[in-house]
Motif scaffolding. Structure first.
Motif, PDB file in Angstrom:
ATOM      1  N   CYS A  45       0.836  -1.196   0.000  1.00 23.62           N
ATOM      2  CA  CYS A  45       0.000   0.000   0.000  1.00 23.62           C
ATOM      3  C   CYS A  45       0.877   1.255   0.000  1.00 23.62           C
ATOM      4  O   CYS A  45       0.641   2.181  -0.787  1.00 23.62           O
ATOM      5  N   ILE A  46       1.870   1.287   0.850  1.00 23.20           N
ATOM      6  CA  ILE A  46       2.770   2.441   0.929  1.00 23.20           C
ATOM      7  C   ILE A  46       3.522   2.617  -0.377  1.00 23.20           C
ATOM      8  O   ILE A  46       3.656   3.740  -0.883  1.00 23.20           O
ATOM      9  N   ASP A  47       3.994   1.517  -0.967  1.00 22.23           N
ATOM     10  CA  ASP A  47       4.700   1.594  -2.247  1.00 22.23           C
ATOM     11  C   ASP A  47       3.799   2.165  -3.338  1.00 22.23           C
ATOM     12  O   ASP A  47       4.236   2.970  -4.163  1.00 22.23           O
ATOM     13  N   LYS A  48       2.534   1.771  -3.351  1.00 24.09           N
ATOM     14  CA  LYS A  48       1.573   2.277  -4.338  1.00 24.09           C
ATOM     15  C   LYS A  48       1.355   3.777  -4.148  1.00 24.09           C
ATOM     16  O   LYS A  48       1.345   4.541  -5.120  1.00 24.09           O
ATOM     17  N   ILE A  49       1.187   4.200  -2.921  1.00 24.34           N
ATOM     18  CA  ILE A  49       1.000   5.629  -2.644  1.00 24.34           C
ATOM     19  C   ILE A  49       2.219   6.419  -3.088  1.00 24.34           C
ATOM     20  O   ILE A  49       2.098   7.466  -3.714  1.00 24.34           O
ATOM     21  N   GLU A  50       3.403   5.915  -2.771  1.00 22.62           N
ATOM     22  CA  GLU A  50       4.630   6.612  -3.149  1.00 22.62           C
ATOM     23  C   GLU A  50       4.777   6.697  -4.668  1.00 22.62           C
ATOM     24  O   GLU A  50       5.184   7.727  -5.201  1.00 22.62           O
ATOM     25  N   SER A  51       4.451   5.632  -5.371  1.00 21.15           N
ATOM     26  CA  SER A  51       4.573   5.662  -6.822  1.00 21.15           C
ATOM     27  C   SER A  51       3.552   6.616  -7.436  1.00 21.15           C
ATOM     28  O   SER A  51       3.874   7.363  -8.358  1.00 21.15           O
ATOM     29  N   ASP A  52       2.322   6.611  -6.917  1.00 22.80           N
ATOM     30  CA  ASP A  52       1.298   7.548  -7.405  1.00 22.80           C
ATOM     31  C   ASP A  52       1.704   8.986  -7.105  1.00 22.80           C
ATOM     32  O   ASP A  52       1.528   9.873  -7.936  1.00 22.80           O
ATOM     33  N   TYR A  53       2.246   9.213  -5.923  1.00 25.02           N
ATOM     34  CA  TYR A  53       2.689  10.552  -5.524  1.00 25.02           C
ATOM     35  C   TYR A  53       3.778  11.050  -6.480  1.00 25.02           C
ATOM     36  O   TYR A  53       3.704  12.158  -7.002  1.00 25.02           O
ATOM     37  N   LYS A  54       4.772  10.224  -6.725  1.00 32.48           N
ATOM     38  CA  LYS A  54       5.878  10.609  -7.605  1.00 32.48           C
ATOM     39  C   LYS A  54       5.365  10.896  -9.008  1.00 32.48           C
ATOM     40  O   LYS A  54       5.765  11.883  -9.631  1.00 32.48           O
ATOM     41  N   ARG A  55       4.472  10.066  -9.503  1.00 31.14           N
ATOM     42  CA  ARG A  55       3.920  10.263 -10.841  1.00 31.14           C
ATOM     43  C   ARG A  55       3.165  11.601 -10.928  1.00 31.14           C
ATOM     44  O   ARG A  55       3.311  12.347 -11.896  1.00 31.14           O
ATOM     45  N   GLN A  56       2.381  11.922  -9.911  1.00 33.26           N
ATOM     46  CA  GLN A  56       1.627  13.174  -9.918  1.00 33.26           C
ATOM     47  C   GLN A  56       2.538  14.390  -9.783  1.00 33.26           C
ATOM     48  O   GLN A  56       2.298  15.417 -10.412  1.00 33.26           O
ATOM     49  N   VAL A  57       3.588  14.284  -8.984  1.00 29.00           N
ATOM     50  CA  VAL A  57       4.548  15.384  -8.852  1.00 29.00           C
ATOM     51  C   VAL A  57       5.225  15.622 -10.201  1.00 29.00           C
ATOM     52  O   VAL A  57       5.393  16.772 -10.623  1.00 29.00           O
ATOM     53  N   ASP A  58       5.586  14.547 -10.891  1.00 28.71           N
ATOM     54  CA  ASP A  58       6.202  14.684 -12.206  1.00 28.71           C
ATOM     55  C   ASP A  58       5.254  15.336 -13.205  1.00 28.71           C
ATOM     56  O   ASP A  58       5.677  16.121 -14.056  1.00 28.71           O
ATOM     57  N   LYS A  59       3.974  15.038 -13.116  1.00 32.94           N
ATOM     58  CA  LYS A  59       2.978  15.614 -14.025  1.00 32.94           C
ATOM     59  C   LYS A  59       2.774  17.103 -13.777  1.00 32.94           C
ATOM     60  O   LYS A  59       2.431  17.845 -14.700  1.00 32.94           O
ATOM     61  N   LEU A  60       2.965  17.556 -12.532  1.00 32.12           N
ATOM     62  CA  LEU A  60       2.753  18.966 -12.223  1.00 32.12           C
ATOM     63  C   LEU A  60       3.732  19.867 -12.963  1.00 32.12           C
ATOM     64  O   LEU A  60       3.390  20.964 -13.353  1.00 32.12           O
ATOM     65  N   ASP A  61       4.955  19.420 -13.130  1.00 29.19           N
ATOM     66  CA  ASP A  61       5.974  20.180 -13.849  1.00 29.19           C
ATOM     67  C   ASP A  61       6.025  21.621 -13.353  1.00 29.19           C
ATOM     68  O   ASP A  61       5.740  22.572 -14.087  1.00 29.19           O
ATOM     69  N   CYS A  62       6.372  21.780 -12.097  1.00 28.12           N
ATOM     70  CA  CYS A  62       6.378  23.102 -11.461  1.00 28.12           C
ATOM     71  C   CYS A  62       7.675  23.884 -11.674  1.00 28.12           C
ATOM     72  O   CYS A  62       7.860  24.933 -11.085  1.00 28.12           O
ATOM     73  N   ASN A  63       8.562  23.404 -12.455  1.00 29.92           N
ATOM     74  CA  ASN A  63       9.855  24.084 -12.648  1.00 29.92           C
ATOM     75  C   ASN A  63       9.717  25.367 -13.390  1.00 29.92           C
ATOM     76  O   ASN A  63       9.084  25.673 -14.240  1.00 29.92           O
TER      77      ASN A  63
END
Length: 63
Positions: A45-63
């Motif tokens: 469960c934690i691994d899934k949350i972390e992978s979803d979190y990372k994917r969403q952060v990458d999609k934000l492209d806040c740079n």
């Protein structure tokens, strides 16, 4: 638990159209924290949350 993860994904995906990165990152952090609390220590469960979190952060492209 699957319903929780689905709900988290829907909430995160529905918020991707906004452009305020600080607000979006704050929402992602809150969802991530809530997800950890609901995992009850399950590594999968934690691994899934972390992978979803990372994917969403990458999609934000806040740079």
């Amino acid at each position: 638990m699957k319903k929780l993860l689905l709900l988290l994904c829907i909430i995160v995906l529905s918020s991707c159209s906004k452009t305020d990165c600080n607000e979006e990152m704050s929402k992602l952090e809150k969802l991530r924290s809530q997800g950890w609390q609901n995992c009850n220590g399950s590594k999968a469960c934690i691994d899934k949350i972390e992978s979803d979190y990372k994917r969403q952060v990458d999609k934000l492209d806040c740079n």
